[in-house]
Design a protein around this motif. Structure first.
Motif, short mmCIF file in Angstrom:
data_model
loop_
_atom_site.label_atom_id
_atom_site.label_comp_id
_atom_site.label_asym_id
_atom_site.label_seq_id
_atom_site.Cartn_x
_atom_site.Cartn_y
_atom_site.Cartn_z
N VAL A 130 -2.26 2.17 -7.47
CA VAL A 130 -1.01 1.39 -7.34
C VAL A 130 -0.70 0.69 -8.66
CG1 VAL A 130 0.06 -0.60 -6.22
CG2 VAL A 130 -1.16 1.10 -4.85
N GLU A 131 -1.70 0.03 -9.23
CA GLU A 131 -1.48 -0.69 -10.49
C GLU A 131 -1.17 0.27 -11.64
OE1 GLU A 131 -3.77 -3.13 -7.73
OE2 GLU A 131 -4.27 -1.19 -8.64
N LEU A 132 -1.87 1.39 -11.67
CA LEU A 132 -1.63 2.36 -12.74
C LEU A 132 -0.24 2.97 -12.63
CD1 LEU A 132 -5.10 4.12 -12.90
CD2 LEU A 132 -4.18 2.39 -14.47
N GLU A 133 0.20 3.23 -11.40
CA GLU A 133 1.55 3.79 -11.22
C GLU A 133 2.60 2.74 -11.56
OE1 GLU A 133 4.41 6.37 -11.07
OE2 GLU A 133 2.28 6.89 -10.95
N ALA A 134 2.33 1.47 -11.26
CA ALA A 134 3.25 0.41 -11.66
C ALA A 134 3.34 0.32 -13.18
CB ALA A 134 2.78 -0.93 -11.07
N ALA A 135 2.21 0.49 -13.86
CA ALA A 135 2.21 0.48 -15.33
C ALA A 135 2.98 1.68 -15.88
CB ALA A 135 0.78 0.47 -15.85
N ARG A 136 2.82 2.84 -15.24
CA ARG A 136 3.59 4.02 -15.68
C ARG A 136 5.09 3.77 -15.51
NH1 ARG A 136 -0.57 6.61 -12.41
NH2 ARG A 136 -2.22 7.31 -13.81
N HIS A 137 5.45 3.16 -14.39
CA HIS A 137 6.86 2.84 -14.17
C HIS A 137 7.37 1.89 -15.24
CE1 HIS A 137 10.63 1.61 -12.45
NE2 HIS A 137 10.20 0.37 -12.35
N GLN A 138 6.58 0.89 -15.59
CA GLN A 138 7.01 -0.05 -16.62
C GLN A 138 7.20 0.66 -17.96
OE1 GLN A 138 4.63 -3.59 -17.09
NE2 GLN A 138 6.05 -4.48 -18.57
N GLY A 139 6.27 1.55 -18.30
CA GLY A 139 6.42 2.31 -19.55
C GLY A 139 7.66 3.18 -19.54
N ARG A 140 7.90 3.83 -18.42
CA ARG A 140 9.06 4.71 -18.28
C ARG A 140 10.36 3.91 -18.38
NH1 ARG A 140 7.01 7.05 -14.21
NH2 ARG A 140 8.00 5.79 -12.60
N ARG A 141 10.43 2.80 -17.66
CA ARG A 141 11.64 1.97 -17.65
C ARG A 141 11.92 1.39 -19.04
NH1 ARG A 141 15.30 -1.28 -15.12
NH2 ARG A 141 15.17 -3.53 -15.51
N THR A 142 10.88 0.94 -19.69
CA THR A 142 11.04 0.39 -21.04
C THR A 142 11.57 1.44 -22.00
OG1 THR A 142 9.20 -1.15 -20.67
CG2 THR A 142 9.82 -0.72 -22.95
N ALA A 143 10.97 2.63 -21.97
CA ALA A 143 11.38 3.70 -22.88
C ALA A 143 12.80 4.17 -22.58
CB ALA A 143 10.40 4.87 -22.79
N GLU A 144 13.15 4.29 -21.31
CA GLU A 144 14.50 4.72 -20.95
C GLU A 144 15.54 3.72 -21.41
OE1 GLU A 144 13.44 7.27 -16.88
OE2 GLU A 144 14.11 5.18 -16.74
N THR A 145 15.25 2.43 -21.25
CA THR A 145 16.20 1.41 -21.68
C THR A 145 16.36 1.43 -23.19
OG1 THR A 145 15.57 0.03 -19.80
CG2 THR A 145 16.74 -1.04 -21.60
N ALA A 146 15.24 1.54 -23.90
CA ALA A 146 15.31 1.59 -25.36
C ALA A 146 16.08 2.81 -25.84
CB ALA A 146 13.90 1.58 -25.94
N ALA A 147 15.88 3.95 -25.18
CA ALA A 147 16.58 5.17 -25.56
C ALA A 147 18.08 5.02 -25.41
CB ALA A 147 16.07 6.36 -24.75
N ARG A 148 18.52 4.34 -24.34
CA ARG A 148 19.96 4.10 -24.17
C ARG A 148 20.51 3.26 -25.31
NH1 ARG A 148 18.58 3.79 -18.58
NH2 ARG A 148 18.48 1.52 -18.62
N LEU A 149 19.76 2.26 -25.74
CA LEU A 149 20.21 1.44 -26.85
C LEU A 149 20.26 2.22 -28.15
CD1 LEU A 149 18.26 -1.84 -26.03
CD2 LEU A 149 20.72 -1.49 -25.84
N VAL A 150 19.26 3.09 -28.36
CA VAL A 150 19.24 3.92 -29.56
C VAL A 150 20.44 4.84 -29.59
CG1 VAL A 150 17.99 5.79 -30.70
CG2 VAL A 150 16.73 3.80 -29.88
N ARG A 151 20.75 5.46 -28.44
CA ARG A 151 21.91 6.37 -28.38
C ARG A 151 23.22 5.62 -28.61
NH1 ARG A 151 18.87 8.67 -24.04
NH2 ARG A 151 20.05 7.47 -22.53
N SER A 152 23.32 4.44 -28.07
CA SER A 152 24.58 3.70 -28.22
C SER A 152 24.79 3.23 -29.67
CB SER A 152 24.60 2.48 -27.29
OG SER A 152 23.65 1.51 -27.67
#
Length: 201
Positions: free
Chosen positions: A177-199
């Motif tokens: 559970v904790e590891l999957e939560a950490a994966r989600h945090q990494g994914r969400r962080t990277a996706e948000t940063a990618a949107r900013l990079v594209r914009s």
């Protein structure tokens, strides 16, 4: 266009290292370029040698590069990991943060995405205050704080919207559970940063 993500952590006996690796895995799923970096150990050698798990983890992670200011400059997003120490980040991570003054003064830490994760030995031992304390740093840097929130079903099992956290107990390791939560945090962080990079492109 993907983002550059730096996962920078301090771990004495391996708990934060395990969470950091899961954050990296989540960021990779977005095709991000990811750097895993550990914070340099500053504790006295005799203190480390007095704890077999501490010494063993230091030896096992000898090949993990130590974080530098270049990693912060390179990154579009940075996720910090630290054990909680009396409700605040570990001194090792704080020392690294205290060395960032030149980058901060030049505005080179502003506009990046930031997040954090932590672990402590008890349920009410300061995990949330540790994450919030790192938020104070991100405010000063002019960062964009992206917490996991309740943006994935795993968060309703894990239960910490501020950042991934784990009750380490006596030598326990993060579970699925904790590891999957950490994966989600990494994914969400990277996706948000990618949107900013594209914009900005």
């Amino acid at each position: 266009m993907s983002a550059n993500v730096a996962v920078i952590y301090y771990s004495s006996t391996g708990t934060l290292h395990a969470l950091a690796q899961a954050v990296v895995e989540g960021a990779w799923k977005t095709a991000a370029s990811v750097r895993l970096r550990k914070i340099a150990e500053t504790a006295p050698a005799e203190a480390i040698a007095g704890n077999p798990a501490w010494q063993a983890h230091l030896d096992q992670t000898a090949d993990v590069p130590e974080a530098t200011l270049d990693d912060l400059e390179w990154a579009d997003a940075v996720v910090f990991g630290t054990p909680t120490r009396y409700g605040t980040p570990a001194a090792q991570l704080k020392q690294f943060i205290d060395s960032t003054g030149p980058l901060w003064h030049q505005g080179r830490l502003a506009g990046k995405v930031y997040g954090a994760f932590t672990a402590g030995s008890t349920a009410h031992g300061g995990q949330e205050s540790t994450l919030l304390a790192l938020g104070n740093v991100f405010y000063h840097w002019g960062g964009i704080i992206v917490p996991p929130g309740y943006t994935d079903p795993i968060q309703f099992q894990h239960g910490n919207p501020y950042g991934t956290s784990f009750i380490a107990g006596m030598g326990d390791r993060p579970g699925q559970v904790e590891l999957e939560a950490a994966r989600h945090q990494g994914r969400r962080t990277a996706e948000t940063a990618a949107r900013l990079v594209r914009s900005a492109a």
